[in-house]
Design an enzyme around this catalytic site. Structure first.
Site, PDB file in Angstrom:
ATOM      1  N   HIS A   1       2.115   1.925  -3.184  1.00 48.70           N
ATOM      2  CA  HIS A   1       1.152   2.833  -3.815  1.00 48.70           C
ATOM      3  C   HIS A   1       1.667   4.274  -3.858  1.00 48.70           C
ATOM      4  O   HIS A   1       0.934   5.184  -4.190  1.00 48.70           O
ATOM      5  CB  HIS A   1      -0.200   2.766  -3.114  1.00 48.70           C
ATOM      6  CG  HIS A   1      -0.885   1.441  -3.288  1.00 48.70           C
ATOM      7  ND1 HIS A   1      -2.165   1.186  -2.858  1.00 48.70           N
ATOM      8  CD2 HIS A   1      -0.465   0.284  -3.867  1.00 48.70           C
ATOM      9  CE1 HIS A   1      -2.498  -0.068  -3.142  1.00 48.70           C
ATOM     10  NE2 HIS A   1      -1.473  -0.638  -3.755  1.00 48.70           N
TER      11      HIS A   1
ATOM     12  N   ASP B   1       0.870  -1.188   0.000  1.00 45.12           N
ATOM     13  CA  ASP B   1       0.000   0.000   0.000  1.00 45.12           C
ATOM     14  C   ASP B   1       0.906   1.237   0.000  1.00 45.12           C
ATOM     15  O   ASP B   1       2.059   1.129  -0.410  1.00 45.12           O
ATOM     16  CB  ASP B   1      -0.947  -0.042   1.215  1.00 45.12           C
ATOM     17  CG  ASP B   1      -2.255   0.692   0.940  1.00 45.12           C
ATOM     18  OD1 ASP B   1      -2.193   1.876   0.580  1.00 45.12           O
ATOM     19  OD2 ASP B   1      -3.343   0.093   1.092  1.00 45.12           O
TER      20      ASP B   1
END
Ligand SMILES: *[C@@H]1O[C@H](CO)[C@@H](O)[C@H](O)[C@H]1NC(C)=O
Ligand SMILES: *[C@@H]1O[C@H](CO)[C@@H](O)[C@H](O)[C@H]1NC(C)=O
Ligand SMILES: *[C@@H]1O[C@H](CO)[C@@H](O)[C@H](O)[C@H]1NC(C)=O
Length: 402
Positions: A246, A223
């Site tokens: 991310h 993430d």
């Protein structure tokens, strides 16, 4: 007489305590093996570490808890201050291993929790191994919004004037690190490792904290490598390698009422590789009110990164919001400067601000982002923002074409 016997007993007890204390303070180290830790990867060593911490924390001179090489099986562990001396350290050389069984974490939102400590140093080259692979398989919290049943690897709650250096967070079940209510805390040569497909494993999440530095660190996770939540002030991120992951994000903001302002975020000399996003600011549509300002991204190398430069005020994963109502988070004083490399999406520079509160004072300078792929040429997109444009602009800046 009975009396003198008692006082003699108390005196000799005091003497023994004094001798022990001098011995320990002479070294100022509290080795967890002396407290019974086995480091065999099987025996529960939680209590031994806990006791070593308690003694070190109660010591009136600066002390170090030593966790030598080996594998320590450790359940949820709360390392609680305030401590008596001005500083305390943990020399973690070994590997702490979390239970892989989720039931052992019941009602715990952190695996290792540091709380109310001033002058903490964590160092030694060791590893916090969250053993998360079982948890990822059952994790749907990105969809449900409920992640509380899964523990965060390491929590820093209300930690001040502290340093975390040269240690690793591995395979956390949820976020690797959560920083809450901290002031003057630095992560240096910190390593975070988890597979790119592990769900919701943000690297370092910062909230309601002031003066947090992250320097010379490598973050590979599933993430955001770093996410900066509400109430973050004076955050400096330099020399960080991110990817997979991310990207480096401010937000998401605006989902909850009474969020505090974000003020002062400096991201400099970082490299992102193969990440879903680059440097971004994300806020929810139909949000609560809020502000975020003074956010600067400079000297960033992008290697095959999706949406390398991104403001997204329509951030609404899994359709959890009403897209038609604009975000109420006011963004201002933002710069993207000296950002170069390759994009994996045609939308290389995407500034999507809120129709309700357009972004103010946005500057983009010296952008050089190339894209080659099926989506055509790299482009810039702007909504509800008129950026000031300086220096080189590849792709052509949106204000110039609008
Ligand atoms: C911040 O913390 C470091 C310890 O990591 C300390 O040396 C320094 O003096 C602190 N700075 C302030 C302004 O308190
Ligand atoms: C963070 O870095 C800045 C700039 O290098 C420095 O002024 C500040 O003292 C650092 N803060 C901490 C917590 O080390
Ligand atoms: C930039 O970051 C890298 C680590 O990725 C570091 O080795 C280098 O010294 C940094 N350069 C500057 C000018 O800070």
């Amino acid at each position: 007489m009975g009396f003198s016997k008692i006082s003699l007993g108390a005196n000799s007890l005091l003497l023994v305590v004094a001798v022990l204390a001098t011995e320990v303070q002479g070294l100022n180290t509290f080795d967890v093996r002396k407290y019974g830790a086995k480091a065999d990867g099987k025996t529960e060593d939680t209590q031994a570490i806990m006791k070593a911490w308690k003694d070190a924390c109660a010591s009136t001179t600066p002390s170090t808890v030593v966790i030598p090489r080996g594998k320590y099986s450790v359940g949820p562990l709360m390392l609680l201050g305030p401590c008596k001396a001005k500083s305390i350290a943990i020399n973690l050389q070994g590997i702490l291993q979390a239970p892989s069984d989720l039931n052992k974490h019941k009602s715990q939102d952190g695996w290792i929790v540091f709380q109310y400590i001033d002058g903490l140093t964590v160092f030694g080259g060791g590893t916090f191994d969250g053993q998360g692979s079982v948890a990822w398989a059952v994790n749907d919290c990105a969809k449900t919004g409920k992640c509380n049943s899964l523990p965060i690897n390491i929590r820093f709650n209300f930690i001040t004037n502290s340093l975390v250096q040269g240690v690793t967070s591995l395979d956390s079940k949820q976020f690797h690190v959560n920083v809450l209510g901290c002031n003057n805390l630095t992560f240096d040569h910190f390593t975070i490792t988890a597979p790119g497909e592990s769900l919701n494993t943000d690297g370092i999440h910062i909230g309601r904290s002031i003066g947090i530095n992250i320097t010379n660190s490598n973050i590979k996770t599933g993430d955001d490598c770093i996410s900066i939540g509400d109430g973050s002030k004076q955050i400096r991120i330099t020399g960080v390698n991110c990817g997979p992951g991310h990207g480096i994000s401010v937000g998401s903001l605006g989902k909850y009422p009474n969020e505090e302002p974000v003020e002062g975020v400096f991201v400099k000399n970082c490299t992102l590789t193969g990440t879903q996003n680059g440097v971004r600011i994300k806020t929810w549509p139909d949000s609560h009110q809020g502000v975020a300002s003074d956010m600067h991204f400079e000297d960033i190398i992008m290697n095959n990164v999706g949406f390398p430069v991104l403001i997204d005020q329509e951030y609404c994963p899994w359709n959890q919001c009403k897209q038609s109502i604009p975000s109420r988070i006011q963004l201002s004083k933002i710069s993207f400067s000296k950002i170069r490399g390759t994009s994996s999406t045609a939308e290389a520079v995407k500034l999507v601000c809120s129709k309700g509160v357009p972004c103010q004072n946005v500057e983009i300078s010296d952008i050089n982002l190339k894209y080659t792929g099926p989506q055509g040429r790299a482009k810039s997109i702007c909504k509800n923002v008129k950026p000031t444009v300086k220096g080189q602009q590849v792709p052509t800046a949106c204000s110039a074409t609008a």
